[in-house]
Design an enzyme around this catalytic site. Structure first.
Site, PDB file in Angstrom:
ATOM      1  CE  LYS A 191      13.749  -2.370  14.754  1.00 56.63           C
ATOM      2  NZ  LYS A 191      13.517  -2.584  16.175  1.00 56.63           N
ATOM      3  CB  ALA A 248       8.597   1.181  19.542  1.00 53.48           C
ATOM      4  CB  VAL A 277       5.501  -1.671  31.270  1.00 60.54           C
ATOM      5  CG1 VAL A 277       4.235  -2.459  31.040  1.00 60.54           C
ATOM      6  CG2 VAL A 277       6.420  -2.410  32.247  1.00 60.54           C
ATOM      7  CB  ALA A 335      19.951   3.266  18.881  1.00 60.54           C
ATOM      8  CG  HIS A 340       6.668   8.013 -10.963  1.00 65.36           C
ATOM      9  ND1 HIS A 340       5.622   7.830 -10.082  1.00 65.36           N
ATOM     10  CD2 HIS A 340       6.371   7.295 -12.074  1.00 65.36           C
ATOM     11  CE1 HIS A 340       4.722   7.049 -10.649  1.00 65.36           C
ATOM     12  NE2 HIS A 340       5.150   6.705 -11.855  1.00 65.36           N
TER      13      HIS A 340
END
Ligand SMILES: Cc1cc2nc3c(=O)[nH]c(=O)nc-3n(C[C@H](O)[C@H](O)[C@H](O)COP(=O)(O)OP(=O)(O)OC[C@H]3O[C@@H](n4cnc5c(N)ncnc54)[C@H](O)[C@@H]3O)c2cc1C
Length: 462
Positions: free
Chosen positions: A49, A181, A267, A316, A441
């Site tokens: 990340k 992912a 993989v 995780a 909003h």
């Protein structure tokens, strides 16, 4: 007994288990052979990340004009980007050290092996062996990158995720084998930073576990960003004798050769079940994973297993939840079994993908009569203000009782939004309640409410 509970492995399974055990009053030790925090903090969730954030910032700077700012051309030194990611991982690992101290958990550094009689032997870095015992031993040794026989990893030209997180220099081109992912996140990172990336996927769709419409949309978005994608294709062999790699790829139209600097094999994973004493103790495994019951007890009383080493989703948050459930059950608490049908899955490429529950295909296969609602992010005020309108929200309800069967999202920030669907499904919320839950909003989360409204013919903004 030295301890009430010994946990082997300090990934998100192990360290969370140890903290919960300590909270419940158990005298607890955790054994780790590498870095506190396991794969997730050191070589998985967190450093990926960090890389993706660098790529996103790079992208934003290069698109400053889209936001009314002056044109800028961002530049970078690749090792600095890697260094930042490694720094973030190191900081998180230090944080676990602090948490262990705070919770008075003994950290034992070394390689553990379970022994009969509820014992664990630990070999430290100098080769010294110490034996510990506990009433309960929880194995959380995790997993590593799976190696295919025709794609042996040499760590230089054919690499796994550890090398992909720490390459000394940026490859000019990369073949990514596998589009789960992990594969897609690395493909997105390297492509955004300027590497020419080709994804080779065996299945008909990328991110194959996702709803088909989401997979198709992601494929289009990634192709638009410059990634080449080959589906229904498999790498048969790889030749590393030349400068880079030559991959022999089998496609529906015959075999072709792809050339690149590097090939990343993404993989899947192989559980770390070897040399940890399972055979000596008599703990049963099947298809490379430790067998457990719903309370994570192995076939031998007093020994438990959680996380990537057992055959549940390798995530995780799943590992952590399993550990907490396991120790609470040991404590004798009234514990609910984990609902593996309500586990969110996220892919942090751009656009992001997040989902929970049944795909449309699965819902139909299970015989549900369904109501499907979709809302495009191009109709969301916040997404438009953000300049990130690529994507949509798709919700699936059972037509008969209104049960929220599945939620599938693609777009900027959706990984932070999927928790709404997880909580709602846990509370057995219906579509009606989602429509009547007033969303703030302007937020992209309004798109979930609108998608639910679309399923019932009440959508406002399309
Ligand atoms: C590149 C990548 C990205 C990922 N991104 C995400 C994500 O975004 N979200 C998500 O949910 N999941 C993600 N994952 C998956 C996630 O990292 C794993 O599901 C999670 O780490 C599993 O936790 P665990 O505790 O079971 O094992 P691990 O995290 O693998 O930890 C096991 C620990 O046990 C130690 N160990 C092993 N054997 C021994 C021994 N004999 N003695 C002592 N210690 C031992 C290891 O050194 C390791 O520290 C990602 C994985 C990868 C590879």
């Amino acid at each position: 007994m030295n301890y009430d509970i010994i946990v082997i492995g300090s990934g998100p399974g192990g360290y969370v288990t140890a903290i919960r055990a300590a909270q419940l009053g158990f005298k607890t030790a955790i054994i780790e052979k590498e870095n506190l925090g396991g794969i997730c903090l050191n070589w998985g969730c967190i450093p990926t990340k960090a890389l993706l954030k660098s790529a996103q910032v790079f992208h934003y700077i290069n698109h400053a004009e889209d936001y009314g700012l002056n044109k800028v051309e961002a530049s970078f030194e690749f090792p600095n980007v890697i260094q930042r990611s490694r720094g973030v991982a190191g900081k998180m690992s230090k944080g676990i050290e602090f948490l262990m101290k705070k919770n008075k958990i003994d950290v034992i550094l070394g390689t553990a092996k379970v022994q009969p009689g509820k014992k664990v032997s630990v070999t430290d870095k100098d080769g010294k062996v110490t034996e510990y015992s506990a009433n309960h031993i929880i194995i959380a040794t995790g997993a590593r990158s799976r190696e295919l026989p025709n794609l042996p990893q040499d760590g230089k030209k054919v690499i796994g995720y550890r090398q992909a997180l720490s390459l000394p220099e940026q490859p000019k081109s990369m073949i990514v084998v596998g589009s789960g992912a992990i594969g897609v996140e690395f493909a997105d990172f390297y492509n955004t930073m300027g590497t020419k990336v080709t994804i080779v996927e065996f299945m008909p769709n990328i991110v194959p576990v996702e709803d088909e419409e989401i997979s198709k949309h992601l494929e289009k978005s990634l192709k638009k960003s410059g990634i080449e994608i080959m589906t229904n294709a498999s790498v048969e062999s790889v030749d590393t004798t030349g400068e880079g790699v030559k991959a022999n790829v089998k496609t529906a139209n015959g075999n072709i050769t792809l050339e690149a600097d590097i090939l990343l094999s993404a993989v899947g994973i192989a559980a770390n079940i070897e040399n940890i004493g399972l055979e000596e103790v008599g703990i049963q495994t099947d298809k490379g994973r430790v067998l457990v019951n719903e309370w994570y007890e192995t076939s031998v009383p007093g020994y438990y297993a959680i996380g990537d080493i057992i055959p549940t989703q390798a995530l995780a948050h799943v590992a952590s939840a399993e550990g907490i459930t396991c120790v609470e059950k040991i404590k004798g608490m009234h514990v609910e079994k984990i609902d593996y049908g309500n586990i969110p899955g996220c892919t942090y490429c751009h656009p992001e993908v997040a989902s929970v529950g049944l795909t449309e295909k699965q819902a139909k296969e299970k015989g549900y009569e369904i109501k499907v609602g979709k809302f495009p992010l191009s109709a969301s005020g916040k997404a438009t203000a953000n300049g990130n309108t690529d994507g949509f929200i798709k919700v699936i309800f059972d037509a008969k009782y209104g049960e929220w069967l599945g939620c599938h999202m693609i777009g900027d920030g959706v990984t932070d939004m999927v928790a709404e669907a997880v909580v709602a499904r846990k509370l057995e919320t219906t579509g009606h309640e989602i429509i009547k839950s007033i969303h703030p909003h302007p937020t992209v989360s309004e798109a979930i409410m609108e998608a639910a409204a679309a399923a019932y013919g009440e959508v406002i903004h399309i």
